[in-house]
Design an enzyme around this catalytic site. Structure first.
Site, PDB file in Angstrom:
ATOM      1  N   ASN A  34     -95.018  69.032 -71.368  1.00 24.42           N
ATOM      2  CA  ASN A  34     -95.359  68.643 -72.737  1.00 24.42           C
ATOM      3  C   ASN A  34     -94.363  69.315 -73.673  1.00 24.42           C
ATOM      4  OD1 ASN A  34     -97.145  67.157 -74.515  1.00 24.42           O
ATOM      5  ND2 ASN A  34     -97.905  69.126 -75.218  1.00 24.42           N
ATOM      6  N   LYS A  35     -94.510  69.065 -74.944  1.00 21.13           N
ATOM      7  CA  LYS A  35     -93.578  69.592 -75.942  1.00 21.13           C
ATOM      8  C   LYS A  35     -93.366  71.093 -75.763  1.00 21.13           C
ATOM      9  CE  LYS A  35     -91.800  67.646 -78.224  1.00 21.13           C
ATOM     10  NZ  LYS A  35     -90.455  67.104 -77.924  1.00 21.13           N
ATOM     11  N   ASP A  81     -96.447  64.613 -71.505  1.00 24.13           N
ATOM     12  CA  ASP A  81     -95.402  63.622 -71.274  1.00 24.13           C
ATOM     13  C   ASP A  81     -95.260  63.276 -69.801  1.00 24.13           C
ATOM     14  OD1 ASP A  81     -93.488  63.072 -73.871  1.00 24.13           O
ATOM     15  OD2 ASP A  81     -94.614  64.936 -74.012  1.00 24.13           O
ATOM     16  N   GLN A 135     -93.248  68.132 -85.563  1.00 17.31           N
ATOM     17  CA  GLN A 135     -94.227  67.061 -85.360  1.00 17.31           C
ATOM     18  C   GLN A 135     -95.618  67.458 -85.842  1.00 17.31           C
ATOM     19  OE1 GLN A 135     -92.035  68.144 -83.022  1.00 17.31           O
ATOM     20  NE2 GLN A 135     -91.539  66.556 -81.527  1.00 17.31           N
ATOM     21  N   ARG A 173     -85.209  58.462 -72.671  1.00 18.20           N
ATOM     22  CA  ARG A 173     -85.749  59.826 -72.652  1.00 18.20           C
ATOM     23  C   ARG A 173     -86.273  60.084 -71.244  1.00 18.20           C
ATOM     24  NH1 ARG A 173     -88.970  62.223 -77.556  1.00 18.20           N
ATOM     25  NH2 ARG A 173     -87.847  64.037 -76.760  1.00 18.20           N
ATOM     26  N   ARG A 194     -91.804  58.211 -81.171  1.00 21.47           N
ATOM     27  CA  ARG A 194     -91.890  59.259 -80.158  1.00 21.47           C
ATOM     28  C   ARG A 194     -93.341  59.358 -79.706  1.00 21.47           C
ATOM     29  NH1 ARG A 194     -95.575  61.268 -82.459  1.00 21.47           N
ATOM     30  NH2 ARG A 194     -95.470  63.039 -81.050  1.00 21.47           N
ATOM     31  N   GLY A 195     -93.545  60.154 -78.658  1.00 22.73           N
ATOM     32  CA  GLY A 195     -94.833  60.185 -77.989  1.00 22.73           C
ATOM     33  C   GLY A 195     -94.752  59.307 -76.750  1.00 22.73           C
ATOM     34  N   ALA A 196     -95.112  59.877 -75.599  1.00 25.57           N
ATOM     35  CA  ALA A 196     -94.885  59.178 -74.328  1.00 25.57           C
ATOM     36  C   ALA A 196     -95.498  57.779 -74.285  1.00 25.57           C
ATOM     37  CB  ALA A 196     -95.394  60.043 -73.174  1.00 25.57           C
TER      38      ALA A 196
END
Length: 339
Positions: free
Chosen positions: A239-240, A229, A188, A89, A52-54
């Site tokens: 973002n998250k 993201d 996370q 995603r 995960r993570g763009a």
């Protein structure tokens, strides 16, 4: 201060034509690597947050297409694989960007396709290091820096975006420390950011998600640094989930709120944050924790995985091309036209 060399969570095994992913669902208990040989398996790993993570998922997708090409996939299979990966995603624009870039090379020899994937990886790590160098001077001396989710080496090809700024500040001699909020429901911050910083010898203290406002009010936080993201043309930032609330709190307490992201996260084709698709994940990820139900059966739950922070709440956006302050739209357009 010398900081330990960061992990690289996405690797390519040239000898066996495999994508190797650090299983981020297993951290911090176990450092486990998965070996995947198809785009379908990599897409599934992206969907279920194994990686995960763009930026990291963009690199993973690039290598997945390289695997398919090196294993002799034909044009129809490669197109299907690219489509599957791009849809894994929807919010993180780096994923679609990497797939588009790889798709332009899929008719080339397999060695050239792999070289393009390596280039995407190398460019991302170089971008992160440049982001760190540009962002480090923005961090106040000896500050306690609040970050959200994980925007470190684990979320990129290596080094990190938000944590790249932290890392570069520490390497420059700034004796900062980090507050990492836990970032429910996937944790996370607790599982990944705290683990990564502790591993690298950078002081970190874990917070629950509701503590930030009180600590800001007490003067215990010097600035907020987060990743992204997707960044819209007007400077709105996806973002998250939970990032928007931190930006509001930072504005109220007159604290700098910085966004660190590679240029591949900037989506000038998306006018504003209202145009960014927000991924909705399953309710089970909210009501279950470590295999145990933590809410009464029958109670519904929501999990929008991202939120949008308006540009007006962002002090500066730090990319490898430069630092953008308000008016963000003009600054982003200037950086775009400079290349």
């Amino acid at each position: 201060m010398t900081v330990r060399e960061p992990l690289r969570p996405v690797l390519y095994d040239d000898a066996r034509d495999l994508v190797r992913l650090l299983d981020q669902k297993a951290l911090p208990a176990e450092e486990r690597w998965l070996e995947l040989s198809t785009a379908d398996a990599v897409a599934a790993a992206i969907r279920d947050l194994t990686v995960r993570g763009a930026p990291a998922i963009g690199v993973a997708a690039a290598y997945a297409l390289a695997v398919e090409a090196r294993r002799g996939a034909g044009p129809e299979r490669l197109r299907a694989a690219a489509d599957l990966l791009a849809r894994a995603r929807p919010t993180a624009v780096n994923l679609a960007w990497a797939v588009r870039r790889m798709s332009a090379r899929l008719g080339a020899p397999a060695a050239d396709v792999l070289a393009e994937a390596h280039a995407i990886r190398d460019e991302d790590e170089a971008a992160c290091r440049r982001i760190g160098a540009l962002g480090a001077p923005l961090v106040p001396a000896r500050a306690r820096v609040l970050t959200h989710c994980n925007a470190g080496a684990l979320a990129t090809a290596g080094y990190g975006t938000a944590l790249g700024v932290v890392r570069a500040a520490v390497e420059s001699g700034n004796a900062i420390s980090v507050f990492a909020d836990e970032t429910r429901p996937f944790l996370q911050g607790a599982r990944l950011t705290a683990w990564e910083l502790h591993r690298d010898g950078i002081p970190v203290t874990l917070l629950t998600d509701g503590m930030a406002g009180w600590l800001m009010a007490r003067g215990e936080i010097g600035c907020v640094v987060v990743g992204a993201d997707r960044i819209a043309a007007n400077g709105d930032v996806a973002n998250k989930i939970g990032t928007y609330a931190l930006a509001v709190l930072a504005a109220h307490h007159r604290l700098p709120f910085y966004v660190a992201a590679p240029w591949s996260t900037v989506d000038l084709a998306t006018p504003t944050g209202a145009d960014i698709p927000i991924e909705e994940r399953g309710a089970d990820e909210v009501v279950m924790l470590a295999g145990q139900r933590i809410a009464p059966a029958g109670v519904p739950a929501r999990y929008p995985a991202f939120d949008v922070t308006p540009a007006a709440l962002v002090t500066a956006i730090v990319t490898e091309r430069g630092v953008v302050r308000a008016p963000h739209a003009a600054g982003l357009a200037t950086l775009a036209s400079a290349r």
